[in-house]
Structures are given as C-alpha cells and as structure tokens.
Motif scaffolding. Structure first.
Motif, mmCIF file in Angstrom:
data_model
loop_
_atom_site.group_PDB
_atom_site.id
_atom_site.type_symbol
_atom_site.label_atom_id
_atom_site.label_comp_id
_atom_site.label_asym_id
_atom_site.label_seq_id
_atom_site.Cartn_x
_atom_site.Cartn_y
_atom_site.Cartn_z
ATOM 1 N N ASN A 68 0.850 -0.969 0.158
ATOM 2 C CA ASN A 68 -0.113 -0.026 -0.268
ATOM 3 C C ASN A 68 0.810 1.231 0.003
ATOM 4 O O ASN A 68 1.760 1.355 0.951
ATOM 5 N N PRO A 69 0.828 2.199 -1.138
ATOM 6 C CA PRO A 69 1.719 3.260 -1.337
ATOM 7 C C PRO A 69 1.276 4.445 -0.407
ATOM 8 O O PRO A 69 0.785 5.525 -0.975
ATOM 9 N N ALA A 70 0.884 4.145 0.824
ATOM 10 C CA ALA A 70 0.497 5.347 1.695
ATOM 11 C C ALA A 70 1.578 5.760 2.561
ATOM 12 O O ALA A 70 2.373 5.094 3.368
ATOM 13 N N VAL A 71 1.432 7.070 2.852
ATOM 14 C CA VAL A 71 2.224 7.827 3.864
ATOM 15 C C VAL A 71 1.621 8.434 4.799
ATOM 16 O O VAL A 71 0.636 9.376 4.363
ATOM 17 N N GLY A 72 1.889 8.427 6.174
ATOM 18 C CA GLY A 72 1.045 9.155 7.010
ATOM 19 C C GLY A 72 0.057 7.956 7.824
ATOM 20 O O GLY A 72 0.540 7.099 8.045
ATOM 21 N N GLY A 73 -0.897 8.708 8.525
ATOM 22 C CA GLY A 73 -1.671 7.976 9.250
ATOM 23 C C GLY A 73 -1.707 8.310 10.897
ATOM 24 O O GLY A 73 -0.629 8.901 11.258
ATOM 25 N N THR A 74 -2.380 7.576 11.559
ATOM 26 C CA THR A 74 -2.186 8.079 13.145
ATOM 27 C C THR A 74 -0.991 7.490 13.686
ATOM 28 O O THR A 74 -0.596 8.357 14.609
ATOM 29 N N ALA A 75 -0.191 6.509 13.390
ATOM 30 C CA ALA A 75 1.100 6.363 13.819
ATOM 31 C C ALA A 75 2.123 6.823 13.029
ATOM 32 O O ALA A 75 3.214 7.355 13.313
ATOM 33 N N LYS A 76 2.306 6.422 11.727
ATOM 34 C CA LYS A 76 3.526 6.854 10.709
ATOM 35 C C LYS A 76 3.315 8.197 10.666
ATOM 36 O O LYS A 76 4.513 8.798 10.214
ATOM 37 N N GLY A 77 2.282 8.846 10.585
ATOM 38 C CA GLY A 77 2.257 10.451 10.489
ATOM 39 C C GLY A 77 3.255 11.140 11.455
ATOM 40 O O GLY A 77 3.644 11.950 11.192
ATOM 41 N N HIS A 78 3.322 10.595 12.893
ATOM 42 C CA HIS A 78 4.072 11.334 13.598
ATOM 43 C C HIS A 78 5.459 11.195 13.441
ATOM 44 O O HIS A 78 6.349 12.084 13.269
ATOM 45 N N LEU A 79 5.788 10.017 12.721
ATOM 46 C CA LEU A 79 7.221 9.592 12.253
ATOM 47 C C LEU A 79 7.763 10.621 10.984
ATOM 48 O O LEU A 79 8.897 11.019 10.891
ATOM 49 N N VAL A 80 6.645 10.581 9.946
ATOM 50 C CA VAL A 80 6.814 11.644 8.929
ATOM 51 C C VAL A 80 7.148 12.982 9.235
ATOM 52 O O VAL A 80 8.075 13.524 8.736
ATOM 53 N N ARG A 81 6.338 13.561 10.359
ATOM 54 C CA ARG A 81 6.649 14.987 10.501
ATOM 55 C C ARG A 81 7.964 15.041 11.464
ATOM 56 O O ARG A 81 8.472 15.994 11.301
ATOM 57 N N GLU A 82 8.291 14.103 12.200
ATOM 58 C CA GLU A 82 9.578 14.174 12.862
ATOM 59 C C GLU A 82 10.780 14.066 11.881
ATOM 60 O O GLU A 82 11.592 14.762 11.892
ATOM 61 N N ILE A 83 10.663 13.325 10.750
ATOM 62 C CA ILE A 83 11.811 13.283 9.788
ATOM 63 C C ILE A 83 11.774 14.381 9.074
ATOM 64 O O ILE A 83 12.757 14.993 8.809
ATOM 65 N N ASP A 84 10.571 15.135 8.728
ATOM 66 C CA ASP A 84 10.633 16.360 8.275
ATOM 67 C C ASP A 84 11.164 17.468 8.773
ATOM 68 O O ASP A 84 11.919 18.225 8.325
ATOM 69 N N ALA A 85 10.854 17.423 10.237
ATOM 70 C CA ALA A 85 11.326 18.456 10.983
ATOM 71 C C ALA A 85 13.022 18.275 11.252
ATOM 72 O O ALA A 85 13.624 19.406 11.414
ATOM 73 N N LEU A 86 13.635 17.320 11.021
ATOM 74 C CA LEU A 86 14.916 16.968 11.170
ATOM 75 C C LEU A 86 15.631 17.300 9.782
ATOM 76 O O LEU A 86 16.976 16.803 9.475
ATOM 77 N N GLY A 87 14.914 17.565 8.852
ATOM 78 C CA GLY A 87 15.430 17.586 7.357
ATOM 79 C C GLY A 87 15.348 16.621 6.508
ATOM 80 O O GLY A 87 15.955 16.595 5.471
ATOM 81 N N GLY A 88 14.685 15.385 6.718
ATOM 82 C CA GLY A 88 14.379 14.400 5.768
ATOM 83 C C GLY A 88 13.724 14.588 4.598
ATOM 84 O O GLY A 88 13.269 15.507 4.239
#
Length: 237
Positions: free
Chosen positions: A51-71
């Motif tokens: 499933n080519p999904a990014v985000g969601g109730t759990a993974k969404g937190h990780l994506v935003r943390e990665i983005d905050a660190l310049g990912g």
C-alpha cells in the motif's frame, strides 16, 4: 578513499535503500560523513511496497519528525501524492491524522534523484553478505563478490529482506518483496557474528565471576543488595 589493496574506506555504510536507508544515508552525508549506500537494485531505491500510503495515526508522527529533522519523505510525498485525506475528521483534534496515497513510480524516481545528487554520498549496487570484524566490533561490509568496504559505522536497514519469506496459501518461497531476492547471506552472517560475540562475553563474565565469587556474596537482580542481608526488603533471585 581507496587503499593500495583496493579496499575503500567510508565513515558510514548503509545497507538497504528503502525509506529508512535513504533517510539514514542522506542524514549521514549532510552531516559531512563520507557515506556508502549499498542496495541490491539501483532501480528500487525508495521503492514503496504494497500500500503506497504515507502518514496515518502512527506513521504520520514519524513522517513529521523526519521532516522537522530535514528528511526527504515528507517532501517526496508532497510531490508524488495523488490523494490526501484527513483521518478521523469527525473526531477530536488529538486523533486526527493526515494520510497521502502516492504514485509509486514518481516517489521512487524523486528519491533516487535526491540520493544520486547528494554530495558525500556514493551509491553502489550489490548484496551485502558478511560483516567485517575487527577486534570484536563491526568494521565494514563484504558483498557477495568479495568487495570489502570499511567503515567507522554500519547501519543495517534491510526491512523485510533478512531471510524473508512470502506465504501464498500453504506454499511459501524465499523473497524480500514479491519478485526480489531475500538477503539470506547477511542473515546468517549476523547470526554467526552475534553468536561469537555472546560466546566471548560469556567467557569474560565466567572469568570475572570465578575471580570475585569468593569475595562477593550473590546479589539480587532487582535491588543489587547481597541476598540474605538484613537490609533487603525483598529477596530477589
């Protein structure tokens, strides 16, 4: 840097070029470390499985943390998304989450371009087969054809590929993803290296224990106090 014997030296070697491997390699290279990203297929860098999904109730937190660190995951998702949705929109703000469905080919292509254009980052196609050990610690990686890459640190981001199996009904076969090979050699190498390390630790602890057992009474694992002493509130064995 290449030695006279042909061996290459890196600050960091990253095994696997999925989501985690790409972010680890980019972070290392952007910190100024000479980095090698080793992948089994150069055309599968940043491949989105199932499933080519990014985000969601759990993974969404990780994506935003990665983005905050310049990912790169958030940036690539913005460029490759074909549908955005807010989950739990009828509920309170604490449980709402953003999720995007992505075009797999566009996401993979954008991540590959980012990886290939990043300074301090070298990408190589090959299957890691063994860890190179030096004085009991991992000092590099050797691929299936015997090429060694020495490094100060090795990051393993193999995902489901370590001795991976695919089950279809009652049948099963070895694969990391559908249509891709599993990483069997590295799985066996990791197990044997860990077994040798545990054996060395066991021998050292046995030697230390034989030297100090006569002078030190046994202690509880929880309190750390000598068992049988009057100060023990709980006897832990």
């Amino acid at each position: 840097m290449v030695s006279l014997s042909g061996m290459q030296f890196f600050d960091v070697v990253v095994i696997g070029a999925g989501h985690a491997g790409c972010e680890a390699a980019l972070a290392s290279a952007r910190m100024g470390c000479r980095t090698l990203l080793l992948t089994m297929n150069l055309d599968a860098i940043g491949q989105m499985s199932c499933n080519p999904a990014v985000g969601g109730t759990a993974k969404g937190h990780l994506v935003r943390e990665i983005d905050a660190l310049g990912g790169e995951m958030g940036r690539n998702t913005d460029g490759a998304a074909i549908q955005f949705k807010t989950l739990n929109a009828s509920r309170g703000p604490a449980v709402r989450a953003s999720r995007a469905q992505c075009d797999r080919a566009r996401y993979r292509g954008a991540m590959k371009r980012t990886i290939e254009c990043q300074p301090n980052l070298e990408v190589r196609q090959g299957q890691a087969a063994r860890f190179v050990l030096d004085a009991g610690r991992v000092a590099g990686v050797e691929d299936q054809i015997g090429v060694r890459s020495w490094a100060r640190a090795v990051v393993v981001t193999t995902g489901t590929f370590l001795r991976g199996l695919i089950h279809v009904g009652l049948a099963r076969h070895s694969a990391g993803r559908a249509g891709e090979f599993a990483s069997v050699d590295l799985s066996n190498a990791g197990g044997s290296s860990l077994a040798r390390r545990r054996a060395c630790d066991a021998r050292r602890s046995t030697t230390r224990g034989s030297r100090s057992s006569a002078a030190m009474p046994s202690r509880g694992r929880f309190t750390g106090r000598p068992l049988g002493s009057s100060s023990n509130k709980f006897r832990v064995t």
